[in-house]
Design an enzyme around this catalytic site. Structure first.
Site, PDB file in Angstrom:
ATOM      1  N   THR B  11      47.700  -4.827 -81.858  1.00  0.00           N
ATOM      2  CA  THR B  11      49.135  -5.026 -82.082  1.00  0.00           C
ATOM      3  C   THR B  11      49.904  -3.706 -82.129  1.00  0.00           C
ATOM      4  OG1 THR B  11      48.692  -7.058 -83.284  1.00  0.00           O
ATOM      5  CG2 THR B  11      50.812  -6.002 -83.704  1.00  0.00           C
ATOM      6  N   GLY B 109      46.398   0.463 -92.886  1.00  0.00           N
ATOM      7  CA  GLY B 109      45.178  -0.166 -93.386  1.00  0.00           C
ATOM      8  C   GLY B 109      44.231   0.821 -94.051  1.00  0.00           C
ATOM      9  N   SER B 138      51.969   1.192 -94.151  1.00  0.00           N
ATOM     10  CA  SER B 138      52.032  -0.158 -93.570  1.00  0.00           C
ATOM     11  C   SER B 138      53.466  -0.545 -93.243  1.00  0.00           C
ATOM     12  CB  SER B 138      51.461  -1.160 -94.567  1.00  0.00           C
ATOM     13  OG  SER B 138      52.384  -1.370 -95.614  1.00  0.00           O
ATOM     14  N   CYS B 139      53.604  -1.627 -92.499  1.00  0.00           N
ATOM     15  CA  CYS B 139      54.932  -2.114 -92.107  1.00  0.00           C
ATOM     16  C   CYS B 139      55.788  -2.401 -93.326  1.00  0.00           C
ATOM     17  CB  CYS B 139      54.786  -3.373 -91.261  1.00  0.00           C
ATOM     18  SG  CYS B 139      53.780  -4.665 -92.022  1.00  0.00           S
ATOM     19  N   ASN B 140      55.225  -3.044 -94.345  1.00  0.00           N
ATOM     20  CA  ASN B 140      56.001  -3.370 -95.540  1.00  0.00           C
ATOM     21  C   ASN B 140      56.397  -2.118 -96.304  1.00  0.00           C
ATOM     22  OD1 ASN B 140      56.399  -6.243 -95.784  1.00  0.00           O
ATOM     23  ND2 ASN B 140      54.165  -6.444 -95.956  1.00  0.00           N
ATOM     24  N   ARG B 167      54.523 -12.736 -93.773  1.00  0.00           N
ATOM     25  CA  ARG B 167      54.119 -13.677 -92.709  1.00  0.00           C
ATOM     26  C   ARG B 167      52.606 -13.880 -92.805  1.00  0.00           C
ATOM     27  NH1 ARG B 167      50.745 -10.629 -91.806  1.00  0.00           N
ATOM     28  NH2 ARG B 167      50.403  -9.110 -90.149  1.00  0.00           N
ATOM     29  N   HIS B 192      51.733  -2.744-102.578  1.00  0.00           N
ATOM     30  CA  HIS B 192      52.899  -2.123-101.939  1.00  0.00           C
ATOM     31  C   HIS B 192      53.584  -1.093-102.833  1.00  0.00           C
ATOM     32  CE1 HIS B 192      52.301  -6.242-100.344  1.00  0.00           C
ATOM     33  NE2 HIS B 192      52.422  -5.630 -99.189  1.00  0.00           N
ATOM     34  N   HIS B 218      58.152 -10.339 -92.032  1.00  0.00           N
ATOM     35  CA  HIS B 218      58.129 -10.405 -93.491  1.00  0.00           C
ATOM     36  C   HIS B 218      59.567 -10.409 -94.016  1.00  0.00           C
ATOM     37  CE1 HIS B 218      53.912  -9.129 -93.326  1.00  0.00           C
ATOM     38  NE2 HIS B 218      54.229  -7.975 -92.784  1.00  0.00           N
ATOM     39  N   GLN B 299      56.740  -6.831 -88.558  1.00  0.00           N
ATOM     40  CA  GLN B 299      55.462  -6.207 -88.897  1.00  0.00           C
ATOM     41  C   GLN B 299      54.762  -5.596 -87.686  1.00  0.00           C
ATOM     42  OE1 GLN B 299      55.915  -9.521 -88.849  1.00  0.00           O
ATOM     43  NE2 GLN B 299      54.369 -10.350 -87.450  1.00  0.00           N
TER      44      GLN B 299
END
Lengths: 336, 336
Positions: B11, B109, B138-140, B167, B192, B218, B299
């Site tokens: 991704t 990750g 991370s995306c968040n 998500r 987070h 998200h 994300q």
């Protein structure tokens, strides 16, 4: 240059507008919007002329000055593509297109009786030549026609029994469902069968349908009784060489509609569209003149190709095969 | 020219690869694939050199000849972007990058302890300058950092309490869920909060999280206790001028993550990506130095921008602001 106007700027309309701008023999004169939203903002960003079927005030108060009404748009074009919601197209025909004597193309939400011919380019292009009103059939009917026409020409069809497993709503649609059930269509046959016969007049087909909680694509399970003997390999070869049909492979990890959509995104297709009907290589089977296959239909984009070809047919471009090639090339569709 | 190698072509990896090819100061030397699939077919179509971390036989039997192993790729590059699944990055660091003395960027990750610095371009670019190992969070976490950093600089943050509504799986992912429940994360705080502090070291933040049945984006609900008085209008103005943050409006019918994704598709973004953090104009509220807002995080794509900037930081490009502008311009991101 064929001058095209778009009435209705939703899922299909916005895609047809973009596709028209890619054709060397067409010019997009403008689009119409009914109410202000982000789609209109993007149309403005793309430099499209915006006409309105609604209250102009709604647009001006959001900083968009409409070029005029739908009638002003009609005055400037050779052909209208009407991609308004179901039944509005027929109303528009009577209210605007007939009085103004403008040719118009309608979508699959309208009835066959509203038009002079129903249309799938690779099946019956000639029937729409120089007609006044043509209907591009629905996404599901288009998908059925593309593959069944190829099967019929090669092996002859005795009868078709098909099940449409339909997506519940389009990806942007936050109002419709189901989101947690399977809903059978309780009319037999579902409308898809009779609709196929508006294009493939002599094909004996019976369809059933249901809706499932997904937004990405429809899936069809087809059982075809053939006139001639064949093999799965022969059918695979047939689909590989049929235009606007893409053979996808479990062996490439394309195991689902989700992965077809991901493939389309990765390929760089605008909006991640997959206008080709996708048939699974591993899902083709033949047993005693019975053919089974599974195909996936991207409901938002397959008919965009037909709209472009229908514009050519209705305005007198005689060579259907050539039109298909032009459209395919402009949209990056393989296998023409 | 910075020579970049991509290890892990999922991704994030495939998006970073495409983004690298858009940078004038970078060259994509190659990507690695672990097993044969449609993503590898598309990489081949795009002309990328394919190296392999898996069995070369798997590729050759499908008509793809790998250029070599991951070690061969490392020999040709200045920096590796490692977008492999969680924990594999750390293994790769020890197995390949440290012995081969190649700089590497990891994704969210991996743990902060694995690297010299964690990275969000507009927050702490300089911390990663000339380092050997950098982690794009991370995306968040990236989404939290982009907006909270702006709020902190303008109004001062006393504390943050935020809920991440995540998500369930990525759009292509047919194996994970939930598809019909809401799953709370039963660790307090969720990871987070501490992760934000690897970038915004002095921000007092506590987070909770849950997963819901959607694949698109998200959503974060934030409650921020501010040091200074402000108004919703001032916060709106702040977000409008903050890079990589996009204010979306209910008034334009952008009422959902579904409609944000549709907007991104309509704008012609590759893969329909929305790398900007989307804050709803109508969702910003202020009451007694308490700020509330709702933001949506794509994300799959927000961290792609950070990966590009991290490549520059790690290889010694000193001007973080300039890097952000270059990356934004190449990717069609507004508001830099």
């Amino acid at each position: 240059m064929i001058k095209v106007g778009l009435v209705g700027y939703g899922t299909i309309g916005k895609r047809v507008a973009d596709a028209v701008t890619l054709q060397k023999d067409m010019k997009l004169i403008g689009i119409t919007g009914h109410s202000y939203d982000y789609k209109i903002e993007v149309a403005k960003m793309k430099g499209f002329k915006i006409f309105t079927t609604g209250d102009p005030e709604e647009f001006t108060k959001n900083g968009i000055k409409p070029e005029g009404s739908v009638e002003d748009l009609i005055d400037e074009v050779d052909v209208i593509v009407d991609a308004t919601p179901k039944k509005i197209g027929r109303e528009n025909k009577e209210k605007y297109y007939m009085p103004k004597k403008v040719k118009a193309i309608f979508e699959g939400g309208e009835k066959h009786e509203t038009v002079d011919a129903s249309f799938v380019a690779q099946c019956n292009y000639d029937e729409s030549l120089n007609k006044n009103y043509v209907r591009v059939v629905s996404c599901n009917t288009t998908g059925l026609c593309r593959t069944l026409n190829a099967v019929n020409e090669s092996f002859g069809i005795e009868s078709v029994h098909a099940t449409m497993v339909r997506r519940a709503a389009d990806p942007w649609d936050i109002r419709h469902g189901p989101i947690n059930s399977i809903v059978p269509v309780l009319e037999l046959p579902s409308h898809h069968g009779p609709d196929v016969q508006t294009v493939l007049h002599d094909v004996n087909i019976f369809t059933t349908a249901m809706s499932v909680p997904t937004t990405l694509m429809h899936m069809h399970s087809l059982i075809v009784d053939l006139k001639k003997e064949t093999t799965a390999e022969e059918v695979l070869d047939l689909f590989k060489k049929t235009t606007r049909v893409r053979v996808v492979r479990n062996a490439e990890m394309v195991r689902s509609t989700a992965e077809i959509m991901e493939l389309a995104k990765d390929m760089g297709r605008l909006r991640g569209d997959m206008p080709e009907i996708c048939v699974w290589e591993e899902g083709i089977g033949v047993k005693n003149k019975k053919l089974f296959y599974l195909q996936a239909i991207h409901q938002e984009s397959d008919v965009v190709l037909e709209n472009i070809d229908a514009i050519r047919a209705i305005t007198g471009f005689k060579d259907g095969q050539k039109s298909i090639e032009m459209t395919n090339k402009s949209m990056g569709i393989n296998g023409f």
